[in-house]
Design a protein around this motif. Sequence first.
Motif, PDB file in Angstrom:
ATOM      1  N   ARG A  24      48.445  38.799  40.435  1.00 18.00           N
ATOM      2  CA  ARG A  24      48.069  39.005  41.506  1.00 18.00           C
ATOM      3  C   ARG A  24      47.406  40.512  40.874  1.00 18.00           C
ATOM      4  NH1 ARG A  24      52.774  37.616  44.377  1.00 18.00           N
ATOM      5  NH2 ARG A  24      51.323  39.327  46.466  1.00 18.00           N
ATOM      6  N   LEU A  25      48.027  41.188  40.227  1.00 19.74           N
ATOM      7  CA  LEU A  25      46.993  42.911  40.138  1.00 19.74           C
ATOM      8  C   LEU A  25      45.963  42.382  39.584  1.00 19.74           C
ATOM      9  CD1 LEU A  25      48.267  45.764  39.977  1.00 19.74           C
ATOM     10  CD2 LEU A  25      49.374  44.733  38.180  1.00 19.74           C
ATOM     11  N   MET A  26      45.472  42.319  38.614  1.00 18.14           N
ATOM     12  CA  MET A  26      44.164  42.291  38.509  1.00 18.14           C
ATOM     13  C   MET A  26      43.644  41.363  39.494  1.00 18.14           C
ATOM     14  SD  MET A  26      44.415  43.319  35.062  1.00 18.14           S
ATOM     15  CE  MET A  26      45.509  44.760  36.021  1.00 18.14           C
ATOM     16  N   SER A  27      43.906  41.043  39.972  1.00 20.59           N
ATOM     17  CA  SER A  27      42.506  40.582  41.218  1.00 20.59           C
ATOM     18  C   SER A  27      42.656  41.294  42.183  1.00 20.59           C
ATOM     19  CB  SER A  27      43.429  39.196  41.894  1.00 20.59           C
ATOM     20  OG  SER A  27      42.813  38.714  43.414  1.00 20.59           O
ATOM     21  N   GLY A  34      36.820  47.332  43.206  1.00 19.01           N
ATOM     22  CA  GLY A  34      35.936  46.598  42.264  1.00 19.01           C
ATOM     23  C   GLY A  34      35.710  46.902  40.778  1.00 19.01           C
ATOM     24  N   VAL A  35      36.551  47.118  39.442  1.00 20.67           N
ATOM     25  CA  VAL A  35      36.485  46.940  38.745  1.00 20.67           C
ATOM     26  C   VAL A  35      37.320  45.576  38.054  1.00 20.67           C
ATOM     27  CG1 VAL A  35      37.222  48.041  36.857  1.00 20.67           C
ATOM     28  CG2 VAL A  35      36.762  49.216  38.383  1.00 20.67           C
ATOM     29  N   ASP A  36      36.567  44.917  37.174  1.00 20.61           N
ATOM     30  CA  ASP A  36      37.084  43.760  36.588  1.00 20.61           C
ATOM     31  C   ASP A  36      37.528  43.647  35.282  1.00 20.61           C
ATOM     32  OD1 ASP A  36      37.711  40.661  35.959  1.00 20.61           O
ATOM     33  OD2 ASP A  36      35.598  39.923  35.595  1.00 20.61           O
ATOM     34  N   GLU A  53      43.842  55.176  34.273  1.00 20.16           N
ATOM     35  CA  GLU A  53      42.929  55.655  33.155  1.00 20.16           C
ATOM     36  C   GLU A  53      41.796  54.436  32.556  1.00 20.16           C
ATOM     37  OE1 GLU A  53      43.380  56.629  28.756  1.00 20.16           O
ATOM     38  OE2 GLU A  53      44.468  56.862  29.744  1.00 20.16           O
ATOM     39  N   ALA A  54      42.662  52.786  32.433  1.00 24.21           N
ATOM     40  CA  ALA A  54      41.180  51.862  32.005  1.00 24.21           C
ATOM     41  C   ALA A  54      40.500  51.462  33.542  1.00 24.21           C
ATOM     42  CB  ALA A  54      42.454  50.408  32.482  1.00 24.21           C
ATOM     43  N   VAL A  55      41.220  51.643  34.554  1.00 24.94           N
ATOM     44  CA  VAL A  55      40.339  51.659  36.095  1.00 24.94           C
ATOM     45  C   VAL A  55      39.146  52.761  35.999  1.00 24.94           C
ATOM     46  CG1 VAL A  55      39.895  51.750  38.821  1.00 24.94           C
ATOM     47  CG2 VAL A  55      42.136  49.831  37.319  1.00 24.94           C
ATOM     48  N   ARG A  56      39.449  53.091  35.677  1.00 26.49           N
ATOM     49  CA  ARG A  56      38.770  55.196  35.483  1.00 26.49           C
ATOM     50  C   ARG A  56      37.285  54.518  34.384  1.00 26.49           C
ATOM     51  NH1 ARG A  56      42.697  59.146  36.659  1.00 26.49           N
ATOM     52  NH2 ARG A  56      42.902  58.619  34.289  1.00 26.49           N
ATOM     53  N   GLY A  57      38.277  53.459  33.358  1.00 22.81           N
ATOM     54  CA  GLY A  57      37.328  53.520  32.676  1.00 22.81           C
ATOM     55  C   GLY A  57      35.962  52.617  32.446  1.00 22.81           C
ATOM     56  N   GLY A  58      36.070  51.820  33.802  1.00 24.36           N
ATOM     57  CA  GLY A  58      35.265  50.525  33.788  1.00 24.36           C
ATOM     58  C   GLY A  58      35.715  49.162  33.394  1.00 24.36           C
ATOM     59  N   PRO A  59      34.805  47.904  33.798  1.00 25.42           N
ATOM     60  CA  PRO A  59      34.602  47.015  33.528  1.00 25.42           C
ATOM     61  C   PRO A  59      35.248  47.157  31.757  1.00 25.42           C
ATOM     62  CG  PRO A  59      33.366  47.173  34.964  1.00 25.42           C
ATOM     63  CD  PRO A  59      33.585  48.885  34.660  1.00 25.42           C
ATOM     64  N   VAL A  60      36.052  46.476  31.477  1.00 19.69           N
ATOM     65  CA  VAL A  60      36.139  45.868  30.131  1.00 19.69           C
ATOM     66  C   VAL A  60      35.710  44.104  29.822  1.00 19.69           C
ATOM     67  CG1 VAL A  60      38.059  45.839  28.020  1.00 19.69           C
ATOM     68  CG2 VAL A  60      37.784  47.755  30.195  1.00 19.69           C
ATOM     69  N   GLY A  61      35.474  44.075  28.918  1.00 25.30           N
ATOM     70  CA  GLY A  61      35.081  42.180  28.314  1.00 25.30           C
ATOM     71  C   GLY A  61      36.415  41.838  27.298  1.00 25.30           C
TER      72      GLY A  61
END
Length: 251
Positions: A24-27, A34-36, A53-61
């Motif tokens: 739910r949090l990641m959703s 807008g960050v997956d 910090e992870a959100v600022r870094g952008g999408p991560v595969g």
Amino acid sequence: MPHAPESRDQDFFALGGNSLLGVRLMSLVRTTLGVDLPLSTLFTHATVAALAEAVRGGPVGRTALVPMSRGDQAPAAYWIHPVGGDVVCYRELAAKLGMPVTGVQVPDGLPSGFLLAELADAYAAAIGQDSVDASAGGRDGGEAPSPGSCPEIRVAGWSMGGVLALEVGERLMRQGFAVAPVVAVDLMEHPDEPGPTPRYTDLLAWFARDVSQVAGVADPLAGIDPGRAARPGGRTGGTTARRGRLRRRHR
């Protein structure tokens, strides 16, 4: 969350977070910011500050291997995901063992309609390369270590992960790696003794049990025989009443 964070440095799991709340949090992060981010991000970014910090870094595969815990013992154990593809369900056990554990999750980039055999091939390749890299890291130059010179590999899995663990262990041995006895927990059936195909109602009951265990609530179908409750036409007796109870319980 069972307990709201009082500071930006409190751990998500220490506050009562689990895999369902993590989803739910990641959703919410995806739809609101807008960050997956993959669910496994919570292993390395479990606080509000770290997640920001992870959100600022952008999408991560999503990669196949996810470091879950560290310890003084070697070699690392590789725990393969159950149905769903994530390894958050192993977090609490990994934290208590005091040994290095690496989770194996479904990575990005797989073609649609992939087979379990293809997953096993990919996981065996990733684990083998990780073992070689770890062995090379402890050497001073020279040639890269061979599979036979790497430490014994421990592979484990729960439910579908147990089936994959058996397949991965066999592939690693064929490549020349030393593999400890595979730990396969709660398999639907013994791999060498196939039984009858489970009823659809049994599968639904097992799924409900697993979800309730992860969520930390009582099994809503405990004490109910799905086969005896089934009605002609594929319906199950009492479904409407149970659905109403479930809605009230989880509001």
